[in-house]
Design a protein around this motif. Structure first.
Motif, short mmCIF file in Angstrom:
data_model
loop_
_atom_site.label_atom_id
_atom_site.label_comp_id
_atom_site.label_asym_id
_atom_site.label_seq_id
_atom_site.Cartn_x
_atom_site.Cartn_y
_atom_site.Cartn_z
N LYS A 163 0.83 -1.19 0.00
CA LYS A 163 0.00 0.00 0.00
C LYS A 163 0.88 1.25 0.00
O LYS A 163 2.03 1.23 0.44
N ASP A 208 1.84 4.05 1.73
CA ASP A 208 1.73 4.58 3.08
C ASP A 208 2.02 6.08 3.10
O ASP A 208 2.45 6.68 2.10
N ARG A 209 1.80 6.68 4.26
CA ARG A 209 1.93 8.13 4.39
C ARG A 209 3.34 8.61 4.07
O ARG A 209 3.52 9.62 3.37
N GLN A 210 4.35 7.89 4.54
CA GLN A 210 5.73 8.31 4.31
C GLN A 210 6.07 8.31 2.82
O GLN A 210 6.71 9.23 2.31
N LEU A 232 3.98 8.66 0.35
CA LEU A 232 3.25 9.75 -0.30
C LEU A 232 3.92 11.10 -0.04
O LEU A 232 3.95 11.97 -0.92
N LEU A 233 4.49 11.27 1.16
CA LEU A 233 5.23 12.49 1.46
C LEU A 233 6.47 12.61 0.58
O LEU A 233 6.78 13.68 0.05
N TYR A 280 10.64 21.22 2.75
CA TYR A 280 9.90 19.97 2.63
C TYR A 280 10.84 18.78 2.47
O TYR A 280 10.75 17.76 3.18
N VAL A 332 11.45 15.55 5.04
CA VAL A 332 10.84 14.27 4.66
C VAL A 332 11.86 13.22 4.24
O VAL A 332 11.75 12.03 4.61
#
Length: 530
Positions: free
Chosen positions: A21, A23-25, A27-28, A198, A202
């Motif tokens: 999937k 995941d949030r990381q 996508l960041l 950013y 990240v």
């Protein structure tokens, strides 16, 4: 020379516990890469609508202001080959931050340029940073995603690559209309600052072992070779228009010298003693990568070349302003955005082959619709064709890149991304030159267009106008009838060139047939040389 197949377990990614999937990381990280890609690609297309403004502001010729585009492209070609080595040597995060900083500083300097010469110099600075952003972003994203999620994250990466050429002219025209040309560069300052903060937050810290030697001889061969070759190619349309032939001494000499340097790089890169070549041609032993590169070459020639035609048709044949012409291309972007996520998901699950074949067939169909246009074709017909083309675009480019990178191990991803970006840059330049030259040739063959252009140059001078009539053996009555054919003849020229574009897109189906048609697993590791 011996070959050994690296076992699957040796590849640092993906780890067994990694979910498929997004995941949030991840996508960041994807957000960082997309932001950098937007800066790099938009800046190419945004500047394209400012060329006429530069002519007026700097009292320069069309050929002079064209260097603001050419200088940026040549800087990209020079720095891209260095990116793979630098990423392995210094780390992707450090290099990405340097690239964003260089691009942002170059943008501000461009906005402050006092004359055209300094603007061209500062465009080189900007291009040196911009050239690293795309291959670095690809490397970062590929390493973070792993093969199981590569298709979906590459679809995210495709957002700036597909939409930049569409929305760049819109943004550039809008900024020039409401402010001034300086703002097409100044807008990169806040974006660059956001991108730096950013990315620093990240991206994971670099963990590199700086052991690789620098291929200095390779750099002396490949970087200037690419720059000279691309300069020669980019000069072809102007030479054809001004000199009547595409093969002037300058074009042939620069292309030939560039080709010789590139050809000399090949045996140098393949030498057994050359353990770390600037561009690792040994990666071409990977069948998936090689087939994907061939497919991408045909696709980039057809797509980027044909992309030149759409706004020109709306401006020259239908009389639209640059901003309006850009807005009319929006349906293509909408179509691409609809299919990119689905294509990425399917590429991860069933492999890219079937998706790319279907997408290319859709593009060929839509491109074929443009072979039937004239000067009165309804906008509904053309916008519908652009939307269909966008649906195909969203399913083609990024799955091809997924096929190219999915089987590379952690170490070879940076080199593979560099190879892919070099190939794409060269193919895009070739496509632009081919289509610009074909269009120029088609129009120069039409007497009505020649007369109209000559009268435009003559202006309001009666003597000059009479000279044009005498040159073409026309009287006022014949002139009126001839000028009535200008727009139909222009539209016919565009339709003829769209026929070539349709054939080139259809030819992409041949190499695409050999792309993997099932899910690519991490075990499909390329053979590497030691």
């Amino acid at each position: 020379m011996t070959t050994t197949a690296t076992p699957p377990a040796a590849a640092p990614e993906p780890t067994p516990e990694k979910s498929d999937k997004l995941d949030r990381q991840l996508l960041l990280i994807a957000g960082v890469v997309v932001l950098g890609g937007i800066m790099s690609i938009l800046d190419v297309t945004v500047v394209s609508v400012a060329l006429k403004t530069f002519e007026t502001e700097f009292n320069a010729t069309t050929a002079d202001v064209a260097w603001t585009m050419t200088a940026y492209t040549l800087a990209l070609a020079t720095v891209i080959p260095l990116t793979g080595w630098a990423a392995d040597r210094f780390g992707t995060k450090r290099l990405y931050l340097v690239a964003v900083t260089l691009f942002t500083i170059g943008s501000v300097l461009c906005a402050l340029a006092p004359d055209l010469t300094w603007l061209i110099i500062f465009r080189v600075v900007q291009g040196l940073g911009g050239g690293m952003l795309m291959p670095l972003g690809m490397t970062i994203l590929t390493r973070a995603a792993g093969p199981e999620r590569l298709g979906r994250v590459m679809a995210v990466m495709g957002i700036p690559m597909l939409l930049g050429p569409i929305f760049g002219p819109i943004l550039g025209g809008w900024l020039i209309d409401i402010a001034s040309w300086h703002w097409i560069f100044l807008i990169n300052l806040p974006i660059g600052i956001i991108g730096l903060v950013y990315a620093s937050k990240v991206l994971a810290p670099d963990d590199v072992e700086p052991s690789e030697t620098f291929d200095f001889i390779g750099m002396l061969l490949l970087s200037p070779g690419l720059a000279l070759f691309l300069y020669g190619i980019s000069s072809i349309p102007g030479a054809r228009q001004e000199e009547g032939t595409a093969f002037t001494t300058e074009v042939v000499a620069t292309m030939a010298l560039g080709a010789v340097l590139i050809a000399a790089f090949v045996p140098w890169a393949l030498r057994k003693a050359n353990i770390h070549p600037l561009m690792d041609l040994r990666l071409l032993r990977n069948k998936n990568l090689t087939v994907a590169l061939i497919t991408m070459s045909f696709f980039a020639i057809a797509f980027f070349g044909a992309s030149l035609l759409f706004p020109l048709y709306f401006q020259r044949v239908r009389g639209e302003e640059a901003l309006t012409a850009g807005l009319l291309l929006a349906p293509q972007g909408v179509g691409a955005m609809l299919t990119m996520p689905l294509a990425g998901l399917l590429a991860d699950r069933i492999g890219p082959g079937k998706i790319v074949m279907t997408a290319l067939a859709v593009i060929a169909f839509a491109m074929g619709l443009f072979t039937q246009i004239d000067d009165t074709t309804s906008y509904a017909y053309m916008l519908g064709a652009l939307f269909i083309m966008g649906l195909g675009m969203g399913g083609a480019m990024m799955p091809i890149m997924t096929a190219a990178l999915a089987t590379l191990n952690n170490h070879s991803i940076a080199r593979g991304s560099t190879l892919l970006n070099i190939q794409q840059q060269v193919a895009a330049s070739i496509g632009t030159a081919i289509f610009a030259t074909l269009l120029t040739s088609q129009m120069q063959d039409k007497t009505s267009i020649q007369v109209a252009d000559a009268l435009e140059e003559a202006g309001d001078d009666p003597a000059a106008q009479a000279g044009v009539l005498a040159e073409f053996g026309l009287d006022p009555a014949g002139l009126e009838a001839l000028l009535a054919k200008v727009l139909p003849d222009m539209a016919s020229s565009f339709a003829s060139v769209f026929t070539v574009a349709t054939v080139l897109v259809a030819l992409c189906l041949v190499p695409a047939f050999f792309l993997p048609r099932r899910k690519v697993h991490a075990s499909a590791e390329p053979i590497v040389l030691h």
